[in-house]
Write a protein that holds these residues in place. Sequence first.
Motif, mmCIF file in Angstrom:
data_model
loop_
_atom_site.group_PDB
_atom_site.id
_atom_site.type_symbol
_atom_site.label_atom_id
_atom_site.label_comp_id
_atom_site.label_asym_id
_atom_site.label_seq_id
_atom_site.Cartn_x
_atom_site.Cartn_y
_atom_site.Cartn_z
ATOM 1 N N LEU A 12 43.914 42.271 46.075
ATOM 2 C CA LEU A 12 42.616 41.651 46.304
ATOM 3 C C LEU A 12 41.517 42.700 46.208
ATOM 4 C CD1 LEU A 12 41.639 38.789 46.983
ATOM 5 C CD2 LEU A 12 41.654 39.456 49.378
ATOM 6 N N ASP A 13 40.550 42.461 45.337
ATOM 7 C CA ASP A 13 39.427 43.367 45.086
ATOM 8 C C ASP A 13 39.847 44.702 44.475
ATOM 9 O OD1 ASP A 13 37.433 41.579 46.023
ATOM 10 O OD2 ASP A 13 37.952 42.105 48.086
ATOM 11 N N SER B 30 44.947 34.542 39.699
ATOM 12 C CA SER B 30 44.056 34.494 40.850
ATOM 13 C C SER B 30 44.798 34.743 42.150
ATOM 14 C CB SER B 30 43.360 33.133 40.916
ATOM 15 O OG SER B 30 44.300 32.119 41.192
ATOM 16 N N ASP C 18 42.116 33.830 48.771
ATOM 17 C CA ASP C 18 41.758 34.438 50.047
ATOM 18 C C ASP C 18 41.327 33.333 51.017
ATOM 19 O OD1 ASP C 18 41.297 36.470 51.855
ATOM 20 O OD2 ASP C 18 39.576 37.319 50.812
ATOM 21 N N ARG D 52 37.641 32.230 49.295
ATOM 22 C CA ARG D 52 37.352 32.474 47.882
ATOM 23 C C ARG D 52 38.648 32.609 47.096
ATOM 24 N NH1 ARG D 52 36.752 38.752 46.791
ATOM 25 N NH2 ARG D 52 38.130 39.472 48.439
ATOM 26 N N TRP E 180 39.813 34.942 43.978
ATOM 27 C CA TRP E 180 39.413 36.133 43.223
ATOM 28 C C TRP E 180 40.340 36.285 42.022
ATOM 29 C CZ3 TRP E 180 41.880 40.947 42.334
ATOM 30 C CH2 TRP E 180 41.046 41.925 41.780
ATOM 31 N N TYR E 181 39.745 36.621 40.874
ATOM 32 C CA TYR E 181 40.514 36.736 39.639
ATOM 33 C C TYR E 181 40.949 38.174 39.397
ATOM 34 C CZ TYR E 181 38.297 32.214 38.842
ATOM 35 O OH TYR E 181 37.851 30.923 38.960
ATOM 36 N N LYS E 182 42.233 38.401 39.479
ATOM 37 C CA LYS E 182 42.794 39.716 39.176
ATOM 38 C C LYS E 182 42.725 39.984 37.678
ATOM 39 C CE LYS E 182 45.092 43.554 39.406
ATOM 40 N NZ LYS E 182 44.298 44.750 39.590
ATOM 41 N N ASP F 108 34.016 36.645 38.455
ATOM 42 C CA ASP F 108 35.065 37.407 39.133
ATOM 43 C C ASP F 108 35.868 36.525 40.082
ATOM 44 O OD1 ASP F 108 34.430 39.820 37.879
ATOM 45 O OD2 ASP F 108 32.883 40.261 39.368
ATOM 46 N N GLY F 109 35.370 35.331 40.317
ATOM 47 C CA GLY F 109 36.033 34.397 41.205
ATOM 48 C C GLY F 109 35.097 33.251 41.532
#
Length: 142
Positions: free
Chosen positions: A12-13, A40, A43, A46, A48-50, A58-59
Amino acid sequence: HRLQVVQETSLLDSNPTDEAYDRFCNMAARLFRSEIALISLVDVDRVWYKSKIGVELDGVPRNVSFCSHTIANVPKYSVVADLSKSEYFKDHMLVKHPYNFRFYAGVNIIIDSEVVGTVCVMDRKERRQSLLNGDQIQNLID
């Protein structure tokens, strides 16, 4: 416990540019002949797109993500041939203008028996259910 596993992945991030994840995303897009493919992580509030193909975001907030629906379902995957004809999704903001998404297929990413995200493909063209090949989904699951 699911959110703890998401955090423990340390993905994540993390740096969204990762060749291995991008190769897998490209493979998913080619397999389904889709313009969009995402890996993805889901979380608290949200998604978040890896890795991403075909989108700049980005998400998205979790409450507007198709992926949240996929992880909430017990099966390992979710396929919607035409989102605009789905009772559940037809009024969804991503199905309306300017996005106009029609097709969605997502497979859960499971780590330590917890669903942490999805690999998914989307397109602005609907698919006939009869043309969707079960092997395509199984390849993503594998």
